[in-house]
Design a protein around this motif. Structure first.
Motif, PDB file in Angstrom:
ATOM      1  N   PRO A  27       0.834  -1.211   0.000  1.00 27.88           N
ATOM      2  CA  PRO A  27       0.000   0.000   0.000  1.00 27.88           C
ATOM      3  C   PRO A  27       0.868   1.262   0.000  1.00 27.88           C
ATOM      4  CG  PRO A  27      -0.809  -1.562   1.623  1.00 27.88           C
ATOM      5  CD  PRO A  27       0.497  -2.105   1.109  1.00 27.88           C
ATOM      6  N   GLY A  28       0.435   2.238  -0.757  1.00 27.61           N
ATOM      7  CA  GLY A  28       1.158   3.496  -0.832  1.00 27.61           C
ATOM      8  C   GLY A  28       2.209   3.548  -1.925  1.00 27.61           C
ATOM      9  N   THR A  29       2.452   2.416  -2.588  1.00 28.47           N
ATOM     10  CA  THR A  29       3.438   2.404  -3.678  1.00 28.47           C
ATOM     11  C   THR A  29       2.983   3.321  -4.803  1.00 28.47           C
ATOM     12  OG1 THR A  29       4.071   0.135  -3.129  1.00 28.47           O
ATOM     13  CG2 THR A  29       4.687   0.933  -5.317  1.00 28.47           C
ATOM     14  N   TYR A  30       1.705   3.275  -5.102  1.00 23.77           N
ATOM     15  CA  TYR A  30       1.132   4.117  -6.157  1.00 23.77           C
ATOM     16  C   TYR A  30      -0.037   4.899  -5.575  1.00 23.77           C
ATOM     17  CZ  TYR A  30       3.546   0.577  -8.974  1.00 23.77           C
ATOM     18  OH  TYR A  30       4.478  -0.279  -9.503  1.00 23.77           O
ATOM     19  N   SER A  31      -0.235   6.109  -6.071  1.00 19.08           N
ATOM     20  CA  SER A  31      -1.362   6.914  -5.588  1.00 19.08           C
ATOM     21  C   SER A  31      -2.663   6.537  -6.299  1.00 19.08           C
ATOM     22  CB  SER A  31      -1.074   8.403  -5.766  1.00 19.08           C
ATOM     23  OG  SER A  31      -0.924   8.720  -7.136  1.00 19.08           O
ATOM     24  N   GLY A  32      -2.571   5.792  -7.372  1.00 19.90           N
ATOM     25  CA  GLY A  32      -3.753   5.360  -8.113  1.00 19.90           C
ATOM     26  C   GLY A  32      -3.351   4.723  -9.430  1.00 19.90           C
ATOM     27  N   PRO A  33      -4.338   4.376 -10.252  1.00 23.69           N
ATOM     28  CA  PRO A  33      -4.048   3.696 -11.528  1.00 23.69           C
ATOM     29  C   PRO A  33      -3.170   4.519 -12.480  1.00 23.69           C
ATOM     30  CG  PRO A  33      -6.378   3.528 -10.999  1.00 23.69           C
ATOM     31  CD  PRO A  33      -5.778   4.450  -9.999  1.00 23.69           C
ATOM     32  N   LEU A  34      -3.417   5.807 -12.584  1.00 28.07           N
ATOM     33  CA  LEU A  34      -2.612   6.628 -13.498  1.00 28.07           C
ATOM     34  C   LEU A  34      -1.165   6.716 -13.024  1.00 28.07           C
ATOM     35  CD1 LEU A  34      -5.100   9.477 -14.445  1.00 28.07           C
ATOM     36  CD2 LEU A  34      -4.405   7.497 -15.802  1.00 28.07           C
ATOM     37  N   ASP A  35      -0.960   6.853 -11.708  1.00 30.80           N
ATOM     38  CA  ASP A  35       0.394   6.882 -11.166  1.00 30.80           C
ATOM     39  C   ASP A  35       1.101   5.555 -11.425  1.00 30.80           C
ATOM     40  OD1 ASP A  35       2.636   7.901  -9.649  1.00 30.80           O
ATOM     41  OD2 ASP A  35       1.935   6.651  -7.975  1.00 30.80           O
ATOM     42  N   CYS A  36       0.377   4.465 -11.269  1.00 30.64           N
ATOM     43  CA  CYS A  36       0.940   3.139 -11.534  1.00 30.64           C
ATOM     44  C   CYS A  36       1.347   3.021 -13.000  1.00 30.64           C
ATOM     45  CB  CYS A  36      -0.067   2.059 -11.167  1.00 30.64           C
ATOM     46  SG  CYS A  36       0.494   0.379 -11.471  1.00 30.64           S
ATOM     47  N   ALA A  37       0.465   3.443 -13.910  1.00 30.92           N
ATOM     48  CA  ALA A  37       0.767   3.367 -15.348  1.00 30.92           C
ATOM     49  C   ALA A  37       1.973   4.236 -15.698  1.00 30.92           C
ATOM     50  CB  ALA A  37      -0.453   3.790 -16.166  1.00 30.92           C
ATOM     51  N   ARG A  38       2.040   5.438 -15.149  1.00 27.47           N
ATOM     52  CA  ARG A  38       3.193   6.311 -15.412  1.00 27.47           C
ATOM     53  C   ARG A  38       4.478   5.686 -14.883  1.00 27.47           C
ATOM     54  NH1 ARG A  38      -0.458  10.797 -14.621  1.00 27.47           N
ATOM     55  NH2 ARG A  38      -0.226  10.604 -12.373  1.00 27.47           N
ATOM     56  N   SER A  39       4.407   5.108 -13.694  1.00 30.76           N
ATOM     57  CA  SER A  39       5.597   4.472 -13.107  1.00 30.76           C
ATOM     58  C   SER A  39       6.065   3.288 -13.939  1.00 30.76           C
ATOM     59  CB  SER A  39       5.305   4.019 -11.676  1.00 30.76           C
ATOM     60  OG  SER A  39       5.048   5.112 -10.847  1.00 30.76           O
ATOM     61  N   LEU A  40       5.116   2.500 -14.422  1.00 25.78           N
ATOM     62  CA  LEU A  40       5.482   1.364 -15.271  1.00 25.78           C
ATOM     63  C   LEU A  40       6.142   1.832 -16.558  1.00 25.78           C
ATOM     64  CD1 LEU A  40       2.403  -1.002 -14.929  1.00 25.78           C
ATOM     65  CD2 LEU A  40       4.744  -1.511 -14.264  1.00 25.78           C
ATOM     66  N   ALA A  41       5.559   2.840 -17.186  1.00 27.40           N
ATOM     67  CA  ALA A  41       6.102   3.343 -18.450  1.00 27.40           C
ATOM     68  C   ALA A  41       7.496   3.917 -18.264  1.00 27.40           C
ATOM     69  CB  ALA A  41       5.173   4.397 -19.041  1.00 27.40           C
ATOM     70  N   ALA A  42       7.751   4.527 -17.105  1.00 19.39           N
ATOM     71  CA  ALA A  42       9.043   5.156 -16.846  1.00 19.39           C
ATOM     72  C   ALA A  42      10.071   4.179 -16.275  1.00 19.39           C
ATOM     73  CB  ALA A  42       8.866   6.332 -15.883  1.00 19.39           C
ATOM     74  N   SER A  43       9.646   2.963 -15.959  1.00 20.99           N
ATOM     75  CA  SER A  43      10.554   1.989 -15.350  1.00 20.99           C
ATOM     76  C   SER A  43      11.510   1.397 -16.382  1.00 20.99           C
ATOM     77  CB  SER A  43       9.754   0.863 -14.693  1.00 20.99           C
ATOM     78  OG  SER A  43       9.180   0.042 -15.694  1.00 20.99           O
ATOM     79  N   GLU A  44      12.437   0.579 -15.902  1.00 24.40           N
ATOM     80  CA  GLU A  44      13.365  -0.115 -16.802  1.00 24.40           C
ATOM     81  C   GLU A  44      12.618  -0.981 -17.809  1.00 24.40           C
ATOM     82  OE1 GLU A  44      16.282  -2.420 -14.728  1.00 24.40           O
ATOM     83  OE2 GLU A  44      16.785  -0.772 -13.376  1.00 24.40           O
ATOM     84  N   GLU A  45      11.483  -1.527 -17.375  1.00 24.79           N
ATOM     85  CA  GLU A  45      10.692  -2.397 -18.242  1.00 24.79           C
ATOM     86  C   GLU A  45      10.075  -1.619 -19.406  1.00 24.79           C
ATOM     87  OE1 GLU A  45       8.534  -5.396 -15.332  1.00 24.79           O
ATOM     88  OE2 GLU A  45       8.599  -3.336 -14.551  1.00 24.79           O
TER      89      GLU A  45
END
Length: 169
Positions: A27-45
Motif C-alpha cells: 500500500p502506498g506504492t502508487y497513488s492510483g491507476p494513473l500513477d501506476c501506469a506512469r511508473s510502469l512506463a518510466a521503469s526499466e521495463e
C-alpha cells in the motif's frame, strides 16, 4: 469463439497489468491507476511492462473461448435429454442456465492456470514461462488453481446471464 475471446482479453492486458500491480504492491506504492501506469512506463521495463502475461492470457482465453460455445451445446443436449421432452420445453430457461453454468465451470478450470501465470508474470516482472516455472517450483502445480473459486464467482453469473438473455430475449 476462441479467437474472439483471446483477442478481447489480450487487448485488456495493459489494464490487467495496472490492476495487478496495484493489488500486489505494498500500500502506498502508487497513488492510483494513473500513477501506476506512469511508473510502469518510466521503469526499466518500459512499455513492455504493459504486456506482461499477454502470452498466457492469449493462449488461455483462446482455449476457454473455443470450449465455451461447443460445451454449451454438449451440456444443453445432455441436460435436456436427461430432463425429458416435456420438462425440456417447460423448464427450457432454467435448463439453459444450468448448461451455461456447467460449460462456464469447465472453461474456468481451463483458464485458471493461465490467469495464475499472468498474475505471477506481472507480480515478478517475468515471462509467462518463467512465472509458471516459479509457481510450480515454489508452491506446486495445485497453486495454478488457487484462484478457481473467485473465477467461478465472477464468470458463472455473467455467462449464465449472457446466454439466457441472448437465447431467450
Amino acid at each position: 469463439g476462441g479467437l474472439c475471446s483471446s483477442v478481447a482479453h489480450t487487448l485488456l492486458v495493459p489494464l490487467d497489468v495496472v490492476k495487478t500491480r496495484l493489488q500486489t504492491e505494498p500500500p502506498g506504492t502508487y497513488s492510483g491507476p494513473l500513477d501506476c501506469a506512469r511508473s510502469l512506463a518510466a521503469s526499466e521495463e518500459g512499455a513492455a511492462a504493459f504486456l506482461q502475461g499477454a502470452g498466457a492470457t492469449a493462449f488461455g482465453y483462446a482455449l476457454a473461448g473455443a470450449c465455451a460455445f461447443g460445451l454449451l451445446e454438449v451440456f444443453s443436449r445432455a441436460i435436456n435429454e436427461a430432463a425429458g421432452a416435456g420438462n425440456s420445453l417447460f423448464f427450457s430457461t432454467p435448463l439453459l442456465a444450468l448448461a451455461s453454468a456447467c460449460a462456464t465451470a469447465f472453461c474456468a478450470a481451463v483458464v485458471c492456470p493461465f490467469e495464475a501465470v499472468r498474475i505471477g508474470a506481472v507480480r515478478n516482472g517475468a515471462s509467462s514461462l518463467a512465472a509458471v516455472q516459479q509457481i510450480v517450483a515454489d508452491e506446486g502445480a495445485a497453486a495454478l488453481y488457487r484462484g478457481l473459486g473467485p473465477i467461478l464467482l465472477k464468470e458463472v453469473p455473467f455467462v449464465v446471464t449472457k446466454f439466457v438473455v441472448f437465447d431467450r430475449v
